[in-house]
Design a protein around this motif. Structure first.
Motif, PDB file in Angstrom:
ATOM      1  N   TYR A  45       0.823  -1.216   0.000  1.00 46.31           N
ATOM      2  CA  TYR A  45       0.000   0.000   0.000  1.00 46.31           C
ATOM      3  C   TYR A  45       0.857   1.266   0.000  1.00 46.31           C
ATOM      4  N   TYR A  46       1.837   1.317   0.899  1.00 38.95           N
ATOM      5  CA  TYR A  46       2.599   2.561   1.071  1.00 38.95           C
ATOM      6  C   TYR A  46       3.850   2.616   0.198  1.00 38.95           C
TER       7      TYR A  46
ATOM      8  N   ARG B 104       4.632   0.443  -2.643  1.00 36.52           N
ATOM      9  CA  ARG B 104       4.380   0.198  -4.062  1.00 36.52           C
ATOM     10  C   ARG B 104       3.162   0.943  -4.594  1.00 36.52           C
ATOM     11  N   GLY B 105       2.445   1.611  -3.725  1.00 38.75           N
ATOM     12  CA  GLY B 105       1.327   2.438  -4.170  1.00 38.75           C
ATOM     13  C   GLY B 105       0.144   1.670  -4.711  1.00 38.75           C
ATOM     14  N   ARG B 106      -0.052   0.442  -4.245  1.00 39.62           N
ATOM     15  CA  ARG B 106      -1.195  -0.358  -4.682  1.00 39.62           C
ATOM     16  C   ARG B 106      -2.366  -0.090  -3.740  1.00 39.62           C
ATOM     17  N   GLN B 107      -3.240   0.817  -4.166  1.00 41.23           N
ATOM     18  CA  GLN B 107      -4.262   1.341  -3.251  1.00 41.23           C
ATOM     19  C   GLN B 107      -5.672   1.257  -3.825  1.00 41.23           C
TER      20      GLN B 107
ATOM     21  N   GLN C  57      -4.610   3.555  -9.295  1.00 43.46           N
ATOM     22  CA  GLN C  57      -3.827   3.592  -8.064  1.00 43.46           C
ATOM     23  C   GLN C  57      -3.109   2.269  -7.800  1.00 43.46           C
ATOM     24  N   SER C  58      -2.990   1.463  -8.842  1.00 43.47           N
ATOM     25  CA  SER C  58      -2.252   0.203  -8.753  1.00 43.47           C
ATOM     26  C   SER C  58      -1.907  -0.221 -10.168  1.00 43.47           C
TER      27      SER C  58
END
Length: 383
Positions: A212-213, A215-218, A346-347
């Protein structure tokens, strides 16, 4: 003398059980294998051919040789990235082989060629340091080449020179089940050594926070999962993940256990997708092999017959062609929507991954409910 005969009988029984496991665990028919080949070939063509097009191959071919770090395999025989022309030829050969596999022309040969070309493309792509676990994409066509899955709904079935009928083989399905079980075990055992079963740490939650934080997979439910704080829940997921991955290897000896673990695998990947934004789509190519393709074909042809009123051998072939065209249209639409990059920004998830993995999860739930209802009916009838 008596003890010698007893030993021989026991040995024969063991061999018989082993042969039954290898050759009869997953019974198949020519028609079911034919439909499987068509659907999986279309799936491969649209979503799983390695490489992202001309720009991707141009980028790889222009990288300096110092960046070349081939993974274990045939790509270690060279010391630099292949030229742009070679990559395009290899990519084109891969697409052509999968297309010929789809229509069933020289099916065994082109299936093996498709698998080998996929392996070579993966070897080049993974030579920049990042290795994805996508061996199943190449393994499936190579192994299934020996099942005779080109015996129905194919050009091979129409060839006049095909004088000797080759029966369908089910052992490739057992082989793929073993391969999946081994892969699951090699994913689960290191987790034990890495401390996933330590009650003082929650490895699944830590992995989620990293995705989440860092790799920015949100996308999807990732935000809700990050804000869910329950030591018991995350520890339960740690243990459940390890037990599932280790247990798959021991489930191989019964067809029902394999299908149960495959169902759990689909739901596991679905939960991973909606929280960690990782889809594991290549695995679904192998999971799909164990669907009831004869049942799917029968249901489709019954539904198609209600619409058209047709019957006979030609009707069956036409119904499969119509189903293939519908899949091509559906997968093409999903591919085009995904390429627009208007969703899931966002991913690195794709729309088609969400639709396919989500659809597979709902199908597993549907089958589970259906089986439970049938079980309840049988209990009521017996009482």
């Amino acid at each position: 003398m008596k003890s010698s005969l007893l030993y021989q009988n026991r040995k024969m029984n063991r061999e018989s059980r082993f042969n039954r496991w290898i050759f009869h665990s997953f019974p198949v028919t020519e028609e079911g294998l034919g439909l499987m080949r068509i659907v999986l070939s279309i799936f491969l063509l649209f979503f799983l051919i390695p490489g992202e097009g001309i720009d991707h191959f141009s980028f790889l071919s222009n990288l300096p040789s110092d960046f070349y770090a081939a993974p274990p395999g045939p790509m270690m025989l060279i010391d630099q990235f292949p030229s742009f022309t070679i990559l395009v030829i290899l990519h084109s050969a891969c697409i052509a082989a999968v297309f010929l596999m789809l229509i069933g022309y020289r099916t065994k040969t082109v299936s093996i060629v498709a698998g080998i070309s996929i392996l070579l493309l993966q070897g080049v792509i993974f030579s920049i340091g990042k290795i994805n676990h996508e061996i199943l994409i190449a393994s499936v066509p190579i192994i299934m080449a020996f099942s005779n899955w080109g015996a129905a709904y194919s050009f091979d079935s129409r060839r006049e020179e095909k004088l000797i009928h080759v029966k369908s083989e089910s052992w490739p399905l057992t082989f793929i089940a073993v391969l999946i079980g081994f892969m699951m075990f090699t994913a689960g055992f290191p987790k034990i050594l890495g401390g996933w079963l330590d009650f003082t740490t929650q490895a699944t939650e830590g992995h989620l926070l990293n995705q989440y934080y860092v790799r920015g997979r949100q996308d999807l439910l990732a935000g809700a999962a990050v804000n869910f704080h329950s030591t018991f829940f995350w520890e339960l997921l740690d243990w459940g993940t390890v037990l599932f991955e280790i247990g798959f290897l021991f489930a191989l000896f019964k067809r029902e256990w394999v299908k149960f673990f495959l169902s759990i695998a689909v739901l596991f990947h679905f939960s991973t997708m909606i929280t960690l934004n990782i889809a594991f789509l290549p695995n679904f190519l192998a999971y799909a092999i164990f669907l009831n393709w004869d049942g799917i074909l029968s249901d489709w042809q019954r539904w198609y017959q209600k619409i058209t009123g047709g019957s006979g051998k030609l009707f069956k072939q036409k119904s499969v062609i119509v189903l293939a065209m519908l899949l091509i249209f559906l997968f093409g639409a999903l591919k085009m929507i995904s390429m627009s990059d208007q969703y899931l920004n966002q991913s690195d998830l794709r729309i088609y991954e969400v639709v396919i993995v989500g659809g597979a999860a709902f199908y597993v739930i549907y089958l589970g409910i259906k089986n439970l209802m049938n079980l309840d009916k049988s209990i009521l009838m017996s009482s």
